[in-house]
Design a protein around this motif. Structure first.
Motif, PDB file in Angstrom:
ATOM      1  N   LEU A   1       0.866  -1.169   0.000  1.00 62.35           N
ATOM      2  CA  LEU A   1       0.000   0.000   0.000  1.00 62.35           C
ATOM      3  C   LEU A   1       0.904   1.220   0.000  1.00 62.35           C
ATOM      4  O   LEU A   1       1.981   1.200   0.619  1.00 62.35           O
ATOM      5  N   GLY A   2       0.484   2.279  -0.687  1.00 69.76           N
ATOM      6  CA  GLY A   2       1.399   3.399  -0.855  1.00 69.76           C
ATOM      7  C   GLY A   2       0.794   4.772  -0.633  1.00 69.76           C
ATOM      8  O   GLY A   2      -0.411   4.980  -0.788  1.00 69.76           O
ATOM      9  N   MET A   3       1.670   5.703  -0.264  1.00 77.42           N
ATOM     10  CA  MET A   3       1.357   7.129  -0.268  1.00 77.42           C
ATOM     11  C   MET A   3       1.743   7.666  -1.645  1.00 77.42           C
ATOM     12  O   MET A   3       2.682   7.161  -2.268  1.00 77.42           O
ATOM     13  N   LEU A   4       1.055   8.699  -2.101  1.00 85.90           N
ATOM     14  CA  LEU A   4       1.316   9.231  -3.435  1.00 85.90           C
ATOM     15  C   LEU A   4       1.826  10.664  -3.388  1.00 85.90           C
ATOM     16  O   LEU A   4       1.342  11.489  -2.610  1.00 85.90           O
ATOM     17  N   THR A   5       2.804  10.962  -4.244  1.00 80.16           N
ATOM     18  CA  THR A   5       3.247  12.332  -4.487  1.00 80.16           C
ATOM     19  C   THR A   5       3.351  12.534  -5.998  1.00 80.16           C
ATOM     20  O   THR A   5       3.461  11.568  -6.760  1.00 80.16           O
ATOM     21  N   ALA A   6       3.339  13.779  -6.428  1.00 82.83           N
ATOM     22  CA  ALA A   6       3.464  14.080  -7.851  1.00 82.83           C
ATOM     23  C   ALA A   6       4.871  13.743  -8.345  1.00 82.83           C
ATOM     24  O   ALA A   6       5.855  13.847  -7.601  1.00 82.83           O
ATOM     25  N   LYS A   7       4.964  13.334  -9.597  1.00 85.49           N
ATOM     26  CA  LYS A   7       6.254  12.964 -10.184  1.00 85.49           C
ATOM     27  C   LYS A   7       7.250  14.124 -10.164  1.00 85.49           C
ATOM     28  O   LYS A   7       8.458  13.905 -10.084  1.00 85.49           O
ATOM     29  N   ASP A   8       6.734  15.349 -10.259  1.00 87.77           N
ATOM     30  CA  ASP A   8       7.626  16.507 -10.316  1.00 87.77           C
ATOM     31  C   ASP A   8       7.892  17.098  -8.932  1.00 87.77           C
ATOM     32  O   ASP A   8       8.283  18.262  -8.811  1.00 87.77           O
ATOM     33  N   ASN A   9       7.689  16.297  -7.886  1.00 91.83           N
ATOM     34  CA  ASN A   9       7.909  16.775  -6.525  1.00 91.83           C
ATOM     35  C   ASN A   9       8.824  15.833  -5.749  1.00 91.83           C
ATOM     36  O   ASN A   9       8.470  15.340  -4.666  1.00 91.83           O
ATOM     37  N   PRO A  10      10.041  15.575  -6.293  1.00 90.48           N
ATOM     38  CA  PRO A  10      10.927  14.620  -5.616  1.00 90.48           C
ATOM     39  C   PRO A  10      11.400  15.084  -4.240  1.00 90.48           C
ATOM     40  O   PRO A  10      11.704  14.254  -3.383  1.00 90.48           O
ATOM     41  N   GLN A  11      11.458  16.398  -4.021  1.00 91.55           N
ATOM     42  CA  GLN A  11      11.880  16.882  -2.711  1.00 91.55           C
ATOM     43  C   GLN A  11      10.912  16.419  -1.621  1.00 91.55           C
ATOM     44  O   GLN A  11      11.329  15.963  -0.555  1.00 91.55           O
ATOM     45  N   LEU A  12       9.632  16.555  -1.895  1.00 94.21           N
ATOM     46  CA  LEU A  12       8.646  16.109  -0.907  1.00 94.21           C
ATOM     47  C   LEU A  12       8.715  14.604  -0.749  1.00 94.21           C
ATOM     48  O   LEU A  12       8.719  14.087   0.376  1.00 94.21           O
ATOM     49  N   ARG A  13       8.751  13.885  -1.859  1.00 94.96           N
ATOM     50  CA  ARG A  13       8.828  12.411  -1.801  1.00 94.96           C
ATOM     51  C   ARG A  13       9.983  11.973  -0.921  1.00 94.96           C
ATOM     52  O   ARG A  13       9.815  11.149  -0.004  1.00 94.96           O
ATOM     53  N   ASP A  14      11.163  12.524  -1.169  1.00 90.67           N
ATOM     54  CA  ASP A  14      12.353  12.082  -0.430  1.00 90.67           C
ATOM     55  C   ASP A  14      12.297  12.488   1.034  1.00 90.67           C
ATOM     56  O   ASP A  14      12.777  11.750   1.912  1.00 90.67           O
TER      57      ASP A  14
END
Length: 310
Positions: free
Chosen positions: A254-267
């Motif tokens: 199961l996953g949380m989602l972030t936008a592809k163009d938002n790697p700073q938030l993802r990381d």
């Protein structure tokens, strides 16, 4: 895959969760500012970590707010008696806010199918709602894999149609949430049937359960932990339903989602979650909501291909 099967066999009896997202908006509720309760606030590792806070995107650092989308799947995310959002996702979201030094505003978007478009449209920064990761989803958004789950079948109590496998759904009426991984599974199973499955696509999971409970549908295909929990606790529209625990299909994340163009938030989120895993805070939250067997040891991103469906 065997590792996940063992995890599930080890006891998800008190567990719950799951749903996916895919396309189309739905009406949602108002944003709720999340405040960690005492149980979460005192967990080891749930402390402001300036290095991680500094790594957030400038827009979030400037506003001081992380906007999070969810949908209701007790006890993952649901409303308590006082009307506030509670559950495992609420606890994780508030802990992330402490670690990253931001306020968390969490919104019930109304239906799982609204999650992906809400992230793509930048209405929200992040989703925490128990969405099943799969390679197709990863083409649209980045998926932070934060717990395990599998899929099973639910029928009305005592399983009067003696359903024992996906093949037994041929010719039956099966309710599924719109745009979900489970819906795709039923469509694939139907394609192999001599008499196709009569698929009933319904926007909200509570209404899917209601369709089975009232006899409009013969069964639903749903998250394993969600189904087992619903059977044991007979909550809400799940009353009178029964999971088939011997059926465990498509074990995965199961996953949380972030936008592809938002790697700073993802990381930043990945690092904060891993801090919670390493400190034991994450496991404590998982056990609090009877989801201990579904806990991950390492937070990964877009890792669905490592665990293909059975």
């Amino acid at each position: 895959m065997m590792r996940i099967q063992k995890i599930l066999k080890a006891g998800v009896a008190g567990a719950m969760v799951s749903l996916i997202a895919a396309s189309a908006y739905a009406a949602g509720g108002a944003a709720e500012k999340m405040t960690p309760d005492a149980d979460v606030a005192r967990l080891p590792g749930v402390v402001l970590t300036q290095k991680l806070a500094d790594g957030l995107p400038p827009s979030i650092k400037s506003s001081g707010v992380l906007k999070v989308a969810t949908d209701l799947t007790p006890p993952i995310s649901f409303h308590g008696e006082d009307g506030k959002l509670i559950g495992i996702d609420a606890d994780i979201a508030t802990a992330l806010g402490v670690i990253l030094g931001v306020d968390v505003e969490m919104t019930d978007v109304g239906a799982g199918a609204a999650i992906v478009p809400s992230i793509l449209a930048k209405r929200f920064d992040l989703s925490i709602s128990g969405i099943n990761d799969d390679p197709e989803l990863e083409k649209q958004v980045d998926v932070i894999d934060y717990m395990y789950d599998a899929t099973t079948i639910m029928t009305i109590k005592d399983n009067p149609l003696a359903i024992k496998a996906m093949e037994d759904l041929c010719g039956k009426k099966v309710a599924v949430p719109v745009g979900t991984f489970q819906a795709k599974m039923v469509e694939a199973a139907s394609a192999k049937c001599a008499t196709p499955v009569n698929i009933m696509s319904i926007p909200k999971m509570p209404d899917v359960l209601q369709a089975v409970r009232t006899g409009r549908a013969d069964a639903t295909v749903n998250g394993y932990a969600t189904s087992v929990y619903t059977t044991e606790h007979q909550t809400g529209n799940g009353k009178g339903l029964q999971a088939l625990p011997d059926i465990r299909l498509a074990a995965g994340y199961l996953g949380m989602l972030t936008a592809k163009d938002n790697p700073q938030l993802r990381d930043s989120v990945v690092a904060a979650l891993q801090q919670m895993v390493d400190s034991g805070a994450y496991e404590t939250i998982m056990k609090k909501w009877s989801l201990g067997p579904l806990a991950v040891k390492t937070v990964k991103v877009n890792d669905a291909a490592s665990m293909p469906a059975d």
